[in-house]
Design a protein around this motif. Structure first.
Motif, PDB file in Angstrom:
ATOM      1  N   VAL A 120       0.807  -1.228   0.000  1.00 40.31           N
ATOM      2  CA  VAL A 120       0.000   0.000   0.000  1.00 40.31           C
ATOM      3  C   VAL A 120       0.835   1.271   0.000  1.00 40.31           C
ATOM      4  CG1 VAL A 120      -1.945  -1.144   1.100  1.00 40.31           C
ATOM      5  CG2 VAL A 120      -0.332   0.120   2.501  1.00 40.31           C
TER       6      VAL A 120
ATOM      7  N   ARG B 104      -7.544   4.102  -1.445  1.00 40.65           N
ATOM      8  CA  ARG B 104      -6.899   2.981  -2.139  1.00 40.65           C
ATOM      9  C   ARG B 104      -7.964   2.140  -2.840  1.00 40.65           C
ATOM     10  NH1 ARG B 104      -3.761   4.351   2.120  1.00 40.65           N
ATOM     11  NH2 ARG B 104      -1.524   4.428   1.723  1.00 40.65           N
TER      12      ARG B 104
ATOM     13  N   LEU C 235      -6.469  -3.303  -4.858  1.00 39.19           N
ATOM     14  CA  LEU C 235      -5.280  -3.288  -4.007  1.00 39.19           C
ATOM     15  C   LEU C 235      -5.602  -3.871  -2.633  1.00 39.19           C
ATOM     16  CD1 LEU C 235      -2.358  -1.193  -3.863  1.00 39.19           C
ATOM     17  CD2 LEU C 235      -3.739  -0.922  -1.821  1.00 39.19           C
ATOM     18  N   LYS C 236      -6.746  -3.508  -2.082  1.00 37.02           N
ATOM     19  CA  LYS C 236      -7.163  -4.055  -0.785  1.00 37.02           C
ATOM     20  C   LYS C 236      -7.335  -5.570  -0.877  1.00 37.02           C
ATOM     21  CE  LYS C 236      -9.644   0.135   0.458  1.00 37.02           C
ATOM     22  NZ  LYS C 236     -10.984   0.694   0.685  1.00 37.02           N
TER      23      LYS C 236
END
Length: 110
Positions: A29, A68, A72-73
Motif C-alpha cells: 500500500v 486505495r 489493491l485491498k
C-alpha cells in the motif's frame, strides 16, 4: 496509519507475524514501516456455527487512510491470508479471515 488489529483464539507467534506483516503492508500500500501499528487481542471463547466443534480463529483487520482501490485491498487481504499459516503453531481447524477497510473521516493521530 495503517491500524492493524488481530483477534485470535489460535496459538499465534504474534511478534513474528507483526514483523513479517509490516513490510508486506508497506510494499503493498506504499506506506512507511514506522506507520504500521499492530495490536493483538486474544479471544478466550469463540462459537462457530452450531458450536459442535472447537474451532479456533484468527481475524486480521487492517484500516487504511481512504483512497486505495478495492483491487489493491483485495491483493493485500490475499497476501495476509497466505502469510498467516507460517506463524500459527497448528493450522488444522483454524479459520482465517482478513478485512481491509478505510479509516473513518474522524481518524486523528499524534
Amino acid at each position: 496509519m495503517p491500524q492493524i488489529t488481530v483477534d485470535h483464539s489460535a496459538p499465534l507467534d504474534r511478534r513474528g507475524f507483526a514483523l513479517a506483516l509490516h513490510p508486506l503492508v508497506v510494499k503493498t500500500v506504499d506506506t512507511t514501516l514506522d506507520a504500521c501499528k499492530t495490536r493483538f487481542r486474544e479471544v478466550d471463547e469463540t462459537v462457530v456455527g452450531d458450536g459442535s466443534a472447537e474451532d479456533v480463529l484468527v481475524h486480521v483487520e487492517i484500516a487504511l487512510l481512504p483512497g486505495r482501490p478495492d483491487e489493491l485491498k483485495g491483493r493485500l487481504a490475499e497476501a495476509v491470508l497466505a502469510l498467516l499459516p507460517e506463524y500459527l503453531k497448528a493450522t488444522d481447524g483454524v479459520r482465517l479471515s482478513v478485512e481491509i477497510r478505510d479509516l473513518e473521516a474522524s481518524y486523528r493521530k499524534r
